[in-house]
Design a protein around this motif. Structure first.
Motif, PDB file in Angstrom:
ATOM      1  N   TYR A  30       0.609  -1.395   0.168  1.00 19.07           N
ATOM      2  CA  TYR A  30       0.383   0.171  -0.297  1.00 19.07           C
ATOM      3  C   TYR A  30       0.800   1.056  -0.054  1.00 19.07           C
ATOM      4  CZ  TYR A  30      -3.619   2.948   2.186  1.00 19.07           C
ATOM      5  OH  TYR A  30      -4.839   4.368   1.717  1.00 19.07           O
ATOM      6  N   LYS A  65       2.726   1.447  -3.084  1.00 15.59           N
ATOM      7  CA  LYS A  65       1.070   1.642  -4.787  1.00 15.59           C
ATOM      8  C   LYS A  65       0.266   3.258  -4.618  1.00 15.59           C
ATOM      9  CE  LYS A  65       2.469  -3.023  -6.438  1.00 15.59           C
ATOM     10  NZ  LYS A  65       1.727  -4.146  -7.075  1.00 15.59           N
ATOM     11  N   ASP A  86      -3.229   4.595  -3.434  1.00 19.21           N
ATOM     12  CA  ASP A  86      -4.407   3.199  -4.005  1.00 19.21           C
ATOM     13  C   ASP A  86      -4.488   2.597  -5.102  1.00 19.21           C
ATOM     14  OD1 ASP A  86      -5.682   5.480  -1.635  1.00 19.21           O
ATOM     15  OD2 ASP A  86      -6.251   7.386  -3.569  1.00 19.21           O
ATOM     16  N   LYS A  87      -3.839   2.669  -6.017  1.00 19.90           N
ATOM     17  CA  LYS A  87      -3.682   1.280  -7.049  1.00 19.90           C
ATOM     18  C   LYS A  87      -3.425  -0.022  -6.573  1.00 19.90           C
ATOM     19  CE  LYS A  87      -1.954   5.162 -10.893  1.00 19.90           C
ATOM     20  NZ  LYS A  87      -1.008   5.009 -11.397  1.00 19.90           N
ATOM     21  N   SER A  88      -3.179   0.292  -5.111  1.00 21.34           N
ATOM     22  CA  SER A  88      -2.504  -1.357  -4.716  1.00 21.34           C
ATOM     23  C   SER A  88      -3.794  -1.890  -4.300  1.00 21.34           C
ATOM     24  CB  SER A  88      -2.122  -1.089  -2.930  1.00 21.34           C
ATOM     25  OG  SER A  88      -2.125  -2.217  -2.635  1.00 21.34           O
ATOM     26  N   GLU A  89      -4.050  -3.588  -4.676  1.00 24.00           N
ATOM     27  CA  GLU A  89      -4.810  -4.139  -3.760  1.00 24.00           C
ATOM     28  C   GLU A  89      -5.432  -4.211  -2.783  1.00 24.00           C
ATOM     29  OE1 GLU A  89      -4.331  -8.900  -4.395  1.00 24.00           O
ATOM     30  OE2 GLU A  89      -2.140  -8.198  -5.260  1.00 24.00           O
ATOM     31  N   ASP A 101       5.221   8.080  -3.585  1.00 19.70           N
ATOM     32  CA  ASP A 101       5.545   9.052  -4.218  1.00 19.70           C
ATOM     33  C   ASP A 101       5.491  10.469  -3.474  1.00 19.70           C
ATOM     34  OD1 ASP A 101       3.328   9.113  -2.833  1.00 19.70           O
ATOM     35  OD2 ASP A 101       1.483   9.173  -5.043  1.00 19.70           O
TER      36      ASP A 101
END
Length: 484
Positions: A99, A102, A104-107, A147
Protein backbone atom coordinates in the motif's frame (compact mmCIF):
# COMPACT_ATOMS: atom_id res chain seq x y z
CA UNK A 1 -14.92 -26.44 25.49
CA UNK A 2 -14.41 -28.33 28.73
CA UNK A 3 -15.18 -26.75 32.10
CA UNK A 4 -11.59 -27.18 33.23
CA UNK A 5 -8.62 -24.96 34.01
CA UNK A 6 -6.88 -23.50 30.96
CA UNK A 7 -3.29 -22.38 30.58
CA UNK A 8 -2.37 -18.99 29.08
CA UNK A 9 1.15 -19.02 27.69
CA UNK A 10 3.57 -18.01 25.01
CA UNK A 11 5.06 -21.02 23.22
CA UNK A 12 8.67 -19.98 23.80
CA UNK A 13 8.53 -18.62 27.36
CA UNK A 14 7.60 -21.73 29.34
CA UNK A 15 10.65 -23.92 28.85
CA UNK A 16 9.67 -24.97 25.34
CA UNK A 17 11.30 -23.95 22.08
CA UNK A 18 8.37 -24.83 19.85
CA UNK A 19 4.74 -25.96 19.78
CA UNK A 20 5.73 -29.63 19.86
CA UNK A 21 7.72 -28.93 23.03
CA UNK A 22 4.72 -27.19 24.61
CA UNK A 23 2.61 -30.25 23.81
CA UNK A 24 5.14 -32.51 25.55
CA UNK A 25 5.16 -30.23 28.59
CA UNK A 26 1.37 -30.37 28.87
CA UNK A 27 1.38 -34.15 28.47
CA UNK A 28 4.16 -34.71 31.02
CA UNK A 29 5.22 -32.14 33.65
CA UNK A 30 1.80 -30.43 33.54
CA UNK A 31 -0.25 -33.59 33.04
CA UNK A 32 -3.89 -33.42 34.24
CA UNK A 33 -3.61 -29.72 35.09
CA UNK A 34 -5.21 -28.23 31.98
CA UNK A 35 -8.19 -28.95 29.78
CA UNK A 36 -7.18 -26.24 27.35
CA UNK A 37 -4.43 -23.82 26.40
CA UNK A 38 -4.62 -20.27 25.13
CA UNK A 39 -1.49 -19.90 23.03
CA UNK A 40 -0.59 -16.23 22.96
CA UNK A 41 0.27 -14.98 19.45
CA UNK A 42 2.33 -17.58 17.64
CA UNK A 43 2.12 -15.89 14.26
CA UNK A 44 5.00 -14.53 12.24
CA UNK A 45 6.80 -12.99 14.03
CA UNK A 46 6.36 -13.86 17.72
CA UNK A 47 8.85 -11.18 18.76
CA UNK A 48 7.49 -8.01 17.19
CA UNK A 49 7.17 -4.76 19.10
CA UNK A 50 4.05 -6.02 20.88
CA UNK A 51 5.03 -9.64 21.52
CA UNK A 52 3.14 -11.03 18.56
CA UNK A 53 0.11 -8.76 18.70
CA UNK A 54 1.50 -6.94 15.67
CA UNK A 55 1.60 -9.79 13.13
CA UNK A 56 3.40 -9.34 9.85
CA UNK A 57 1.66 -12.51 8.66
CA UNK A 58 -1.33 -13.60 10.75
CA UNK A 59 -1.82 -16.62 8.49
CA UNK A 60 1.62 -18.11 9.14
CA UNK A 61 2.93 -19.78 12.30
CA UNK A 62 6.34 -18.34 13.07
CA UNK A 63 8.58 -21.00 11.46
CA UNK A 64 10.93 -20.84 14.44
CA UNK A 65 8.29 -22.50 16.65
CA UNK A 66 6.44 -24.79 14.26
CA UNK A 67 3.61 -24.90 11.75
CA UNK A 68 -0.14 -25.44 11.53
CA UNK A 69 0.29 -29.23 11.70
CA UNK A 70 1.90 -28.78 15.13
CA UNK A 71 -1.12 -26.77 16.26
CA UNK A 72 -3.40 -29.55 15.00
CA UNK A 73 -1.44 -32.15 16.96
CA UNK A 74 -1.71 -30.03 20.12
CA UNK A 75 -5.48 -29.80 19.61
CA UNK A 76 -5.64 -33.59 19.95
CA UNK A 77 -4.34 -33.26 23.54
CA UNK A 78 -6.22 -30.18 24.82
CA UNK A 79 -8.65 -27.53 23.64
CA UNK A 80 -6.71 -24.80 21.82
CA UNK A 81 -7.56 -21.11 21.88
CA UNK A 82 -5.87 -18.64 19.55
CA UNK A 83 -6.07 -14.89 19.21
CA UNK A 84 -7.83 -13.38 16.24
CA UNK A 85 -6.31 -9.93 16.01
CA UNK A 86 -9.19 -8.18 14.34
CA UNK A 87 -8.21 -4.54 14.71
CA UNK A 88 -4.76 -4.28 13.16
CA UNK A 89 -1.67 -5.82 11.63
CA UNK A 90 1.99 -4.82 11.49
CA UNK A 91 3.05 -1.83 9.44
CA UNK A 92 5.81 -4.15 8.19
CA UNK A 93 3.26 -6.54 6.69
CA UNK A 94 3.46 -7.31 2.99
CA UNK A 95 0.00 -5.83 2.50
CA UNK A 96 0.77 -2.48 4.13
CA UNK A 97 4.18 -2.17 2.46
CA UNK A 98 2.48 -2.75 -0.88
CA UNK A 99 0.00 0.00 0.00
CA UNK A 100 2.83 2.42 0.87
CA UNK A 101 4.54 1.63 -2.44
CA UNK A 102 1.52 1.80 -4.76
CA UNK A 103 -0.93 3.99 -2.87
CA UNK A 104 -4.54 3.75 -4.00
CA UNK A 105 -3.47 1.51 -6.89
CA UNK A 106 -2.48 -1.21 -4.42
CA UNK A 107 -4.83 -4.20 -4.31
CA UNK A 108 -4.66 -3.81 -0.51
CA UNK A 109 -5.54 -0.10 -0.36
CA UNK A 110 -9.06 -0.78 0.90
CA UNK A 111 -7.74 -3.11 3.63
CA UNK A 112 -6.50 -0.24 5.77
CA UNK A 113 -8.40 2.44 7.64
CA UNK A 114 -7.46 6.02 6.94
CA UNK A 115 -8.54 9.18 8.71
CA UNK A 116 -10.45 10.41 5.67
CA UNK A 117 -12.50 7.21 5.45
CA UNK A 118 -14.03 7.99 8.83
CA UNK A 119 -13.94 11.79 8.50
CA UNK A 120 -14.26 12.57 4.77
CA UNK A 121 -15.07 16.20 5.59
CA UNK A 122 -12.63 16.51 8.46
CA UNK A 123 -13.30 16.18 12.17
CA UNK A 124 -14.31 18.73 14.77
CA UNK A 125 -12.42 19.08 18.05
CA UNK A 126 -15.40 17.55 19.83
CA UNK A 127 -15.42 14.51 17.55
CA UNK A 128 -11.73 13.90 18.13
CA UNK A 129 -11.99 14.36 21.89
CA UNK A 130 -14.90 11.91 22.05
CA UNK A 131 -12.83 9.05 20.60
CA UNK A 132 -12.21 6.56 23.38
CA UNK A 133 -8.50 5.95 23.76
CA UNK A 134 -6.75 3.04 25.51
CA UNK A 135 -3.52 5.03 25.32
CA UNK A 136 -2.51 8.72 25.26
CA UNK A 137 -2.75 10.82 22.11
CA UNK A 138 -4.80 10.56 18.95
CA UNK A 139 -5.32 7.23 17.12
CA UNK A 140 -3.69 8.31 13.85
CA UNK A 141 -0.20 8.51 12.46
CA UNK A 142 1.07 10.29 9.36
CA UNK A 143 2.50 7.76 6.90
CA UNK A 144 4.63 8.66 3.88
CA UNK A 145 4.04 6.88 0.57
CA UNK A 146 6.63 6.10 -2.10
CA UNK A 147 5.42 8.94 -4.30
CA UNK A 148 6.04 11.41 -1.48
CA UNK A 149 2.41 11.91 -0.53
CA UNK A 150 1.25 11.50 3.06
CA UNK A 151 -1.88 10.19 4.72
CA UNK A 152 -3.18 9.84 8.23
CA UNK A 153 -3.52 6.12 8.96
CA UNK A 154 -5.64 4.94 11.86
CA UNK A 155 -3.35 3.40 14.52
CA UNK A 156 -5.40 2.71 17.64
CA UNK A 157 -2.49 1.30 19.63
CA UNK A 158 0.97 2.07 18.23
CA UNK A 159 2.42 3.35 14.92
CA UNK A 160 3.59 -0.21 14.21
CA UNK A 161 0.00 -1.51 14.41
CA UNK A 162 -2.03 -0.21 11.46
CA UNK A 163 -5.79 -0.61 11.71
CA UNK A 164 -7.78 -2.81 9.36
CA UNK A 165 -10.99 -1.61 7.72
CA UNK A 166 -13.06 -4.59 8.84
CA UNK A 167 -16.09 -3.27 6.94
CA UNK A 168 -14.34 -3.38 3.56
CA UNK A 169 -14.51 -6.51 1.41
CA UNK A 170 -10.75 -6.95 1.78
CA UNK A 171 -11.01 -6.74 5.56
CA UNK A 172 -13.89 -9.24 5.64
CA UNK A 173 -12.03 -11.77 3.47
CA UNK A 174 -8.82 -11.28 5.48
CA UNK A 175 -10.56 -12.34 8.71
CA UNK A 176 -12.47 -15.16 6.99
CA UNK A 177 -9.21 -16.59 5.63
CA UNK A 178 -7.79 -16.74 9.14
CA UNK A 179 -10.92 -18.50 10.44
CA UNK A 180 -10.58 -21.11 7.70
CA UNK A 181 -6.97 -21.75 8.70
CA UNK A 182 -7.97 -22.04 12.38
CA UNK A 183 -10.69 -24.56 11.59
CA UNK A 184 -8.24 -26.76 9.69
CA UNK A 185 -5.74 -26.53 12.58
CA UNK A 186 -8.23 -27.80 15.16
CA UNK A 187 -8.59 -24.50 17.02
CA UNK A 188 -11.96 -24.57 18.78
CA UNK A 189 -11.95 -21.18 20.47
CA UNK A 190 -10.82 -17.70 19.46
CA UNK A 191 -10.13 -14.64 21.52
CA UNK A 192 -11.17 -11.49 19.69
CA UNK A 193 -8.31 -9.19 20.54
CA UNK A 194 -9.18 -5.48 20.81
CA UNK A 195 -12.57 -6.12 19.18
CA UNK A 196 -14.09 -3.14 20.94
CA UNK A 197 -12.04 -0.79 18.76
CA UNK A 198 -12.68 -2.48 15.41
CA UNK A 199 -15.50 -0.20 14.15
CA UNK A 200 -14.94 3.52 13.79
CA UNK A 201 -17.77 5.96 13.09
CA UNK A 202 -17.70 9.74 13.04
CA UNK A 203 -19.48 11.37 15.96
CA UNK A 204 -19.11 8.36 18.28
CA UNK A 205 -16.56 7.10 20.81
CA UNK A 206 -15.43 4.51 18.21
CA UNK A 207 -15.52 1.94 21.05
CA UNK A 208 -18.23 -0.68 21.54
CA UNK A 209 -20.79 1.26 19.53
CA UNK A 210 -23.90 -0.55 18.17
CA UNK A 211 -22.10 -1.30 14.92
CA UNK A 212 -19.34 -3.00 16.93
CA UNK A 213 -21.86 -5.46 18.35
CA UNK A 214 -23.09 -6.14 14.81
CA UNK A 215 -19.52 -6.82 13.70
CA UNK A 216 -18.88 -9.17 16.64
CA UNK A 217 -22.20 -10.97 16.06
CA UNK A 218 -21.42 -11.49 12.37
CA UNK A 219 -17.90 -12.74 13.07
CA UNK A 220 -19.19 -14.97 15.87
CA UNK A 221 -21.69 -16.61 13.54
CA UNK A 222 -18.94 -17.30 11.00
CA UNK A 223 -16.85 -18.87 13.78
CA UNK A 224 -19.80 -20.96 15.02
CA UNK A 225 -20.28 -22.29 11.49
CA UNK A 226 -16.77 -23.72 11.83
CA UNK A 227 -17.29 -25.13 15.33
CA UNK A 228 -15.32 -22.33 16.97
CA UNK A 229 -16.45 -20.54 20.16
CA UNK A 230 -15.70 -16.83 20.67
CA UNK A 231 -14.25 -15.03 23.68
CA UNK A 232 -14.39 -11.23 23.53
CA UNK A 233 -11.55 -9.32 25.20
CA UNK A 234 -12.68 -5.91 26.43
CA UNK A 235 -11.63 -3.84 29.42
CA UNK A 236 -14.46 -1.51 30.40
CA UNK A 237 -16.83 -0.25 33.09
CA UNK A 238 -18.55 -3.21 34.77
CA UNK A 239 -22.06 -2.32 33.55
CA UNK A 240 -20.75 -2.27 29.99
CA UNK A 241 -19.29 -5.74 30.53
CA UNK A 242 -22.65 -7.03 31.75
CA UNK A 243 -24.34 -5.74 28.59
CA UNK A 244 -21.61 -7.10 26.32
CA UNK A 245 -21.90 -10.54 27.93
CA UNK A 246 -25.57 -10.74 26.92
CA UNK A 247 -24.60 -10.56 23.26
CA UNK A 248 -21.54 -12.81 22.97
CA UNK A 249 -20.42 -16.36 23.78
CA UNK A 250 -17.92 -15.49 26.50
CA UNK A 251 -16.27 -12.47 28.10
CA UNK A 252 -13.44 -12.16 30.60
CA UNK A 253 -14.25 -11.42 34.22
CA UNK A 254 -11.59 -8.73 34.37
CA UNK A 255 -13.12 -7.35 37.57
CA UNK A 256 -12.15 -10.45 39.53
CA UNK A 257 -8.38 -9.84 39.94
CA UNK A 258 -8.82 -6.54 41.80
CA UNK A 259 -11.88 -7.75 43.71
CA UNK A 260 -9.85 -10.70 45.04
CA UNK A 261 -7.04 -8.31 46.04
CA UNK A 262 -9.63 -6.14 47.77
CA UNK A 263 -10.98 -9.20 49.60
CA UNK A 264 -7.55 -10.30 50.81
CA UNK A 265 -6.09 -6.86 51.52
CA UNK A 266 -9.10 -5.62 53.46
CA UNK A 267 -10.21 -9.03 54.80
CA UNK A 268 -13.71 -8.31 53.61
CA UNK A 269 -15.59 -10.03 50.79
CA UNK A 270 -18.50 -7.58 50.49
CA UNK A 271 -17.45 -6.04 47.15
CA UNK A 272 -16.63 -9.46 45.67
CA UNK A 273 -19.95 -10.97 46.75
CA UNK A 274 -21.90 -7.97 45.47
CA UNK A 275 -20.26 -8.46 42.08
CA UNK A 276 -20.99 -12.19 42.01
CA UNK A 277 -24.68 -11.41 42.49
CA UNK A 278 -24.85 -9.52 39.19
CA UNK A 279 -21.84 -10.82 37.25
CA UNK A 280 -22.33 -12.66 33.95
CA UNK A 281 -21.96 -16.43 34.13
CA UNK A 282 -20.65 -16.87 30.58
CA UNK A 283 -17.15 -15.83 31.59
CA UNK A 284 -13.53 -16.85 31.54
CA UNK A 285 -11.88 -15.93 34.84
CA UNK A 286 -8.32 -14.73 35.29
CA UNK A 287 -6.15 -13.28 38.02
CA UNK A 288 -3.25 -12.49 35.70
CA UNK A 289 -2.60 -12.36 31.98
CA UNK A 290 0.08 -11.14 29.55
CA UNK A 291 -1.25 -7.64 30.23
CA UNK A 292 -1.38 -5.80 33.54
CA UNK A 293 -3.93 -5.98 36.35
CA UNK A 294 -6.92 -3.98 35.11
CA UNK A 295 -8.26 -1.07 37.16
CA UNK A 296 -10.92 0.37 34.83
CA UNK A 297 -12.99 -2.82 35.21
CA UNK A 298 -13.86 -2.04 38.85
CA UNK A 299 -13.58 1.76 38.84
CA UNK A 300 -16.31 4.39 38.61
CA UNK A 301 -17.21 6.01 35.29
CA UNK A 302 -18.53 9.52 34.75
CA UNK A 303 -19.67 9.79 38.34
CA UNK A 304 -21.38 6.37 38.39
CA UNK A 305 -19.93 4.23 41.21
CA UNK A 306 -17.86 1.21 40.28
CA UNK A 307 -17.55 -2.12 42.03
CA UNK A 308 -15.06 -0.69 44.52
CA UNK A 309 -15.24 2.87 45.92
CA UNK A 310 -12.62 5.07 44.27
CA UNK A 311 -10.81 5.89 47.53
CA UNK A 312 -10.58 2.18 48.39
CA UNK A 313 -9.38 1.43 44.87
CA UNK A 314 -6.67 4.07 45.18
CA UNK A 315 -5.44 2.34 48.33
CA UNK A 316 -5.49 -1.05 46.61
CA UNK A 317 -3.25 0.29 43.85
CA UNK A 318 -0.88 1.81 46.41
CA UNK A 319 -0.88 -1.48 48.30
CA UNK A 320 0.09 -3.37 45.14
CA UNK A 321 3.09 -1.10 44.81
CA UNK A 322 3.94 -1.52 48.51
CA UNK A 323 3.56 -5.30 48.39
CA UNK A 324 5.91 -5.44 45.40
CA UNK A 325 8.37 -3.14 47.22
CA UNK A 326 7.95 -0.53 44.51
CA UNK A 327 8.94 -2.78 41.62
CA UNK A 328 5.52 -2.50 39.99
CA UNK A 329 5.85 1.30 39.99
CA UNK A 330 8.78 0.99 37.61
CA UNK A 331 6.56 -0.72 35.05
CA UNK A 332 3.23 1.08 35.47
CA UNK A 333 1.59 4.25 34.17
CA UNK A 334 4.03 6.62 32.53
CA UNK A 335 6.99 4.54 33.70
CA UNK A 336 8.93 2.46 31.16
CA UNK A 337 7.30 2.36 27.73
CA UNK A 338 3.97 1.45 29.26
CA UNK A 339 1.03 3.08 27.55
CA UNK A 340 -1.82 1.21 29.25
CA UNK A 341 -2.66 3.75 31.89
CA UNK A 342 -5.58 1.71 33.26
CA UNK A 343 -3.44 -1.25 34.33
CA UNK A 344 -0.87 -2.05 37.01
CA UNK A 345 2.01 -4.17 35.73
CA UNK A 346 2.99 -6.69 38.39
CA UNK A 347 2.91 -10.44 38.91
CA UNK A 348 -0.06 -11.47 41.01
CA UNK A 349 2.26 -13.26 43.44
CA UNK A 350 4.13 -10.02 44.17
CA UNK A 351 0.86 -8.08 44.36
CA UNK A 352 0.12 -10.34 47.34
CA UNK A 353 3.52 -9.69 48.88
CA UNK A 354 4.78 -13.20 47.98
CA UNK A 355 2.47 -14.63 50.64
CA UNK A 356 1.97 -18.26 49.56
CA UNK A 357 -1.13 -18.80 51.72
CA UNK A 358 -2.78 -15.67 50.31
CA UNK A 359 -1.80 -16.68 46.78
CA UNK A 360 -3.30 -20.16 47.06
CA UNK A 361 -6.45 -18.66 48.58
CA UNK A 362 -6.68 -16.20 45.67
CA UNK A 363 -6.49 -19.11 43.23
CA UNK A 364 -9.03 -21.11 45.25
CA UNK A 365 -11.47 -18.20 45.07
CA UNK A 366 -10.88 -17.92 41.31
CA UNK A 367 -11.58 -21.63 40.85
CA UNK A 368 -14.77 -21.46 42.92
CA UNK A 369 -16.45 -18.44 41.32
CA UNK A 370 -18.52 -19.01 38.16
CA UNK A 371 -16.61 -19.28 34.90
CA UNK A 372 -13.87 -21.22 33.17
CA UNK A 373 -10.60 -20.43 34.98
CA UNK A 374 -7.42 -19.57 33.12
CA UNK A 375 -3.99 -19.54 34.76
CA UNK A 376 -1.20 -17.48 33.22
CA UNK A 377 2.12 -19.29 32.89
CA UNK A 378 4.00 -16.94 35.29
CA UNK A 379 1.12 -17.29 37.76
CA UNK A 380 1.31 -21.07 37.41
CA UNK A 381 4.69 -20.91 39.14
CA UNK A 382 3.77 -18.07 41.52
CA UNK A 383 6.75 -16.02 40.48
CA UNK A 384 8.45 -12.68 41.05
CA UNK A 385 8.53 -9.64 38.80
CA UNK A 386 11.18 -9.97 36.09
CA UNK A 387 13.16 -6.80 36.66
CA UNK A 388 15.99 -7.94 34.39
CA UNK A 389 13.68 -8.30 31.39
CA UNK A 390 12.04 -4.96 32.21
CA UNK A 391 15.44 -3.25 32.35
CA UNK A 392 16.44 -4.85 29.05
CA UNK A 393 13.32 -3.92 27.09
CA UNK A 394 11.86 -0.97 29.02
CA UNK A 395 8.41 -2.40 28.19
CA UNK A 396 6.21 -2.27 31.30
CA UNK A 397 4.29 -5.50 30.69
CA UNK A 398 7.54 -7.46 30.34
CA UNK A 399 7.77 -7.41 34.13
CA UNK A 400 5.29 -10.32 33.98
CA UNK A 401 6.53 -12.05 30.80
CA UNK A 402 9.52 -14.07 31.96
CA UNK A 403 11.37 -16.44 29.61
CA UNK A 404 11.66 -19.75 31.51
CA UNK A 405 14.28 -22.31 30.60
CA UNK A 406 13.32 -25.99 30.80
CA UNK A 407 15.53 -26.26 33.88
CA UNK A 408 13.66 -23.43 35.58
CA UNK A 409 10.32 -25.09 34.80
CA UNK A 410 11.48 -28.40 36.25
CA UNK A 411 12.70 -26.64 39.40
CA UNK A 412 9.44 -24.69 39.75
CA UNK A 413 7.33 -27.85 39.52
CA UNK A 414 9.13 -29.15 42.62
CA UNK A 415 8.15 -26.22 44.85
CA UNK A 416 5.50 -26.57 47.55
CA UNK A 417 3.57 -23.63 46.06
CA UNK A 418 3.32 -25.28 42.65
CA UNK A 419 2.35 -28.62 44.17
CA UNK A 420 -0.40 -26.97 46.21
CA UNK A 421 -1.70 -25.09 43.19
CA UNK A 422 -1.54 -28.25 41.06
CA UNK A 423 -3.68 -30.10 43.60
CA UNK A 424 -6.23 -27.27 43.54
CA UNK A 425 -6.32 -27.41 39.75
CA UNK A 426 -6.91 -31.15 39.72
CA UNK A 427 -9.79 -30.71 42.17
CA UNK A 428 -11.27 -28.00 39.93
CA UNK A 429 -10.93 -30.24 36.87
CA UNK A 430 -12.52 -33.35 38.37
CA UNK A 431 -15.22 -32.27 40.83
CA UNK A 432 -18.64 -32.75 39.22
CA UNK A 433 -20.23 -30.21 41.54
CA UNK A 434 -18.66 -27.33 39.58
CA UNK A 435 -21.25 -28.05 36.89
CA UNK A 436 -24.04 -27.45 39.40
CA UNK A 437 -25.31 -24.50 41.45
CA UNK A 438 -23.33 -22.08 43.60
CA UNK A 439 -24.26 -20.89 47.09
CA UNK A 440 -22.42 -17.95 48.66
CA UNK A 441 -22.15 -17.19 52.35
CA UNK A 442 -20.07 -14.52 54.01
CA UNK A 443 -19.57 -13.29 57.52
CA UNK A 444 -17.12 -10.92 59.13
CA UNK A 445 -13.68 -12.05 58.04
CA UNK A 446 -14.85 -15.19 56.25
CA UNK A 447 -16.16 -16.41 52.90
CA UNK A 448 -17.82 -19.69 51.92
CA UNK A 449 -18.46 -20.77 48.33
CA UNK A 450 -20.31 -24.06 47.90
CA UNK A 451 -21.24 -25.90 44.70
CA UNK A 452 -23.82 -28.70 44.55
CA UNK A 453 -24.92 -31.05 41.80
CA UNK A 454 -27.13 -34.02 42.69
CA UNK A 455 -25.24 -35.96 45.39
CA UNK A 456 -21.92 -34.24 44.70
CA UNK A 457 -20.84 -31.11 46.52
CA UNK A 458 -17.70 -29.08 47.17
CA UNK A 459 -17.14 -26.16 49.53
CA UNK A 460 -14.43 -23.52 50.00
CA UNK A 461 -14.32 -22.18 53.55
CA UNK A 462 -11.91 -19.24 53.81
CA UNK A 463 -10.65 -17.35 56.86
CA UNK A 464 -9.81 -13.95 55.39
CA UNK A 465 -7.97 -12.84 58.52
CA UNK A 466 -5.32 -15.55 58.25
CA UNK A 467 -5.65 -16.45 54.53
CA UNK A 468 -6.13 -20.06 55.63
CA UNK A 469 -8.81 -22.13 53.94
CA UNK A 470 -10.25 -25.60 53.67
CA UNK A 471 -11.86 -27.35 50.73
CA UNK A 472 -14.10 -30.30 51.44
CA UNK A 473 -16.69 -32.21 49.49
CA UNK A 474 -17.89 -35.41 47.92
CA UNK A 475 -17.31 -36.46 44.29
CA UNK A 476 -18.76 -39.74 43.01
CA UNK A 477 -18.89 -40.98 46.60
CA UNK A 478 -15.24 -40.12 47.31
CA UNK A 479 -14.23 -37.50 49.88
CA UNK A 480 -12.42 -34.33 48.81
CA UNK A 481 -10.24 -32.56 51.37
CA UNK A 482 -7.61 -29.84 50.93
CA UNK A 483 -6.05 -27.40 53.41
CA UNK A 484 -3.42 -24.74 52.86
Amino acid sequence: MENKVQLITYVDRIGATNIAGLNKLIENELKDLFGGVHILPFFDPIDGEDAGFDPINHKLVDPRIGNWDDVLKLSKSVDVMADLIVNHMSSDSMEFQDYLEKGDKSEYASLFLTYDKVFPNGATDEQLINIYRPRPGFPFNKMKFKDGSEKLIWTTFTPKQVDIDVSAAKGVSYLEDILNIYEAAGINMIRLDAAGYAIKKAGTSCFMIPETFDFIADLTQKAHDKGIAVLVEIHSFYKTQIEIAKKVDLVYDFALPVLVLDTLYNKNADNLVNWLKVAPKNVVTVLDTHDGIGIVDVASENGVPGLIPDDTLDEIVKNMHRKSEGRSLKATGAAASNLDLYQVNCTYFEALGKDEDAYLLARAIQFFVPGIPQVYYVGLFGDDNDMELLARTNVGRDINRHYYTKEEVLAKTETSLFKGLAELMKIRNTANAFNGELQIDKASGSLTLKWEKNQDWISLNADLESAKFQIEGVNNGATILFNN
